[in-house]
Write an enzyme that holds these catalytic residues in place. Structure first.
Site, PDB file in Angstrom:
ATOM      1  N   GLY A 122       0.829  -1.200   0.000  1.00 15.20           N
ATOM      2  CA  GLY A 122       0.000   0.000   0.000  1.00 15.20           C
ATOM      3  C   GLY A 122       0.859   1.243   0.000  1.00 15.20           C
ATOM      4  CB  ALA A 173       2.182   7.458   2.365  1.00 15.37           C
ATOM      5  CE  LYS A 178       2.671   0.898   3.846  1.00 15.13           C
ATOM      6  NZ  LYS A 178       2.223   2.295   4.114  1.00 15.13           N
ATOM      7  CB  ALA A 230       9.404  -1.897  14.968  1.00 10.60           C
ATOM      8  CB  THR A 231      12.256  -2.753   9.821  1.00 14.69           C
ATOM      9  OG1 THR A 231      11.231  -2.067   9.098  1.00 14.69           O
ATOM     10  CG2 THR A 231      11.921  -4.242   9.880  1.00 14.69           C
ATOM     11  N   GLY A 232      11.964   0.231  11.614  1.00 15.07           N
ATOM     12  CA  GLY A 232      12.274   1.643  11.423  1.00 15.07           C
ATOM     13  C   GLY A 232      13.276   2.214  12.406  1.00 15.07           C
ATOM     14  CG  HIS A 288       2.560   2.079  13.941  1.00 19.06           C
ATOM     15  ND1 HIS A 288       2.457   1.082  13.005  1.00 19.06           N
ATOM     16  CD2 HIS A 288       2.460   3.237  13.252  1.00 19.06           C
ATOM     17  CE1 HIS A 288       2.316   1.608  11.802  1.00 19.06           C
ATOM     18  NE2 HIS A 288       2.325   2.921  11.928  1.00 19.06           N
ATOM     19  CG  ASP A 315       4.527  -1.870   9.738  1.00 17.39           C
ATOM     20  OD1 ASP A 315       4.964  -1.404   8.669  1.00 17.39           O
ATOM     21  OD2 ASP A 315       3.514  -1.445  10.311  1.00 17.39           O
TER      22      ASP A 315
END
Length: 448
Positions: free
Chosen positions: A274, A276, A280, A298-300, A316, A346
């Site tokens: 998806g 922004a 998603k 969480a990969t951010g 989140h 995510d």
């Protein structure tokens, strides 16, 4: 046990006859009319006796002449005339329910009517013919309601919970380890929660199923069917899709359920794409709400000094159930190879960003000097781990190929590499969906 669902709707049915919302209009257009929830078990035991139960049986080609036991959950689910219509010569009928529900029959039954009343409270157990019935408490906000745990003569077992809310601890304790074959659980409000009524919506339904799994009441072979449906739910195809992610389903009125039949299987690997703010991440999270434990990857990472990013992360985290474990890492291969519970990643786009940062892959000289090959190897390793994972896993990723062409070489490189990564992961997934404006478009459907 065979269970004929005479109705699967809430008290006002679905569609609501006075409503013109999109949900009700969609139901009317499809010719799907649901009456108040009721079920006929083996043609001898009636679960709830609302005003439409008799006609629903007729529409299903059944009569109620063989009914010997009626279990009522709530005063609103009791229709006195249904019992009064029985001939005086009929065999005695066991009428079971809370005091308030049985009181509705006071002015409809004569002293010589062949009816045996059984007022019950949570904690009671009784035998009815070859059935063992345990009476359970509904949500604390509704003292007039009870639920039923029914074991049939063949040993099959069902939980009938058409009018509740989040189950109280005393009920969760009593159903622990029950390993029900069939669970009929209310899901009234869909995407329009109404705290005043105490009924379940799609989010609290998923969390309730997760708690029942955690307690061993819902197990691998349990057939979970949503009932007491109202017009707060999305139209039927979307509702069915959402429930399927929980390992639950929705069926039409008049459906005959064979208790013990295996439920549909869920896909192991799912990719959610998806743009922004498309919804998603929320879609991916909803799909795992019914799991008793989830590893959220969480990969951010963290971004000190960036309050807007901190606000995103906080939003989140607030959506995740307390039972979920959060891991902040880019070692997706390690997570997938060792996972013992379902995993939500995510997201892949942030993972790719971090990996390209590590390799300085944004720089043209570094890219030509080996970063391209090293990145390809990392992607290959991730795809292999995704392919061999043994637990349910959902990955979220951005779809960036439909936007404006990036003005820089580095931006175009990221767009291209993310497109390749998404393509590789999609090829190894049983289900792939694209989320646009909160609507889920299937790109690859699971088989079976």
């Amino acid at each position: 046990m065979d269970v004929l669902l005479l109705g699967t709707g809430g008290a006002d049915g679905w569609p609501n006859p006075f409503c013109t919302c999109a949900s009700c209009c969609s139901q009317r257009a499809a010719g799907e009319v649901r009456g108040p929830t009721a079920a006929l078990v083996d043609e001898v035991l009636l679960l709830d006796a609302g005003p439409e139960a008799a006609r629903a049986a007729e529409r299903a080609g059944r009569d109620l002449a063989g009914v010997r036991h009626v279990l009522v959950t709530h005063p609103d689910h009791a229709h006195p005339d249904l019992v009064r219509w029985r001939p005086r010569s009929a065999e005695p009928l066991d009428l079971v329910g809370p005091v308030g529900a049985l009181a509705r029959y006071d002015d409809r039954l004569a002293p010589d009517d062949p009816v045996r009343r059984h007022p019950v409270r949570p904690g009671d157990t009784l035998g009815l013919g070859g059935y063992r019935v345990r009476v359970l408490a509904a949500a604390p906000c509704d003292a007039e309601a009870v639920l039923y745990d029914v074991t049939g003569p063949d040993g099959s077992r069902l939980l009938y919970a058409p009018v509740t809310g989040p189950l109280p601890e005393e009920t969760l304790t009593r159903v622990a380890g029950a390993a029900y074959h069939l669970v009929l659980l209310e899901e009234t409000h869909g995407d329009r929660p109404d705290a005043a009524t105490g009924h379940l919506d799609l989010v609290s339904f998923g969390r309730q199923v997760a708690e029942l799994r955690r307690r061993g009441a819902v197990v691998e072979g349990t057939d979970v069917v949503a009932v007491h449906l109202g017009h707060g739910n999305p139209p039927m195809p979307e509702l069915a899709r959402r429930l399927a992610a929980y390992g639950a389903r929705v069926v039409p009125d008049g459906t005959l359920l064979t208790v013990g039949a295996p439920p549909p299987r869920r896909p192991r690997r799912v990719l959610v794409l998806g743009g922004a703010r498309s919804g998603k991440s929320a879609e991916a999270e909803r799909r795992l709400l019914a799991e008793p434990a989830v590893t959220y990857v969480a990969t951010g990472g963290t971004r000190p000094g960036d309050p807007e990013w901190a606000a995103r992360v906080a939003a989140h985290r607030a959506r995740r159930p307390p039972s979920w474990r959060t891991v902040e890492t880019t070692d997706l291969v390690g997570v997938l190879r060792t996972a013992a519970t379902p995993v939500l990643i995510d997201c892949l786009s942030l993972w790719l960003t971090a990996v390209m940062d590590e390799m300085d892959a944004w720089d043209d000289a570094a890219w030509r000097g080996g970063a391209q090959e090293r990145l390809a190897a990392r992607v290959e390793e991730l795809v292999a781990a995704w392919r061999s994972v043994r637990v349910p896993v959902i990955a979220v990723s951005n779809e960036v190929g439909s936007g404006v062409v990036p003005p820089t070489t580095a931006g175009r490189r990221f767009r291209d590499e993310l497109g390749r990564l998404n393509t590789r992961i999609a090829a190894e997934s049983e289900e792939v969906v694209l989320v646009v404006a909160g609507q889920v478009l299937p790109l690859r459907r699971p088989q079976g």
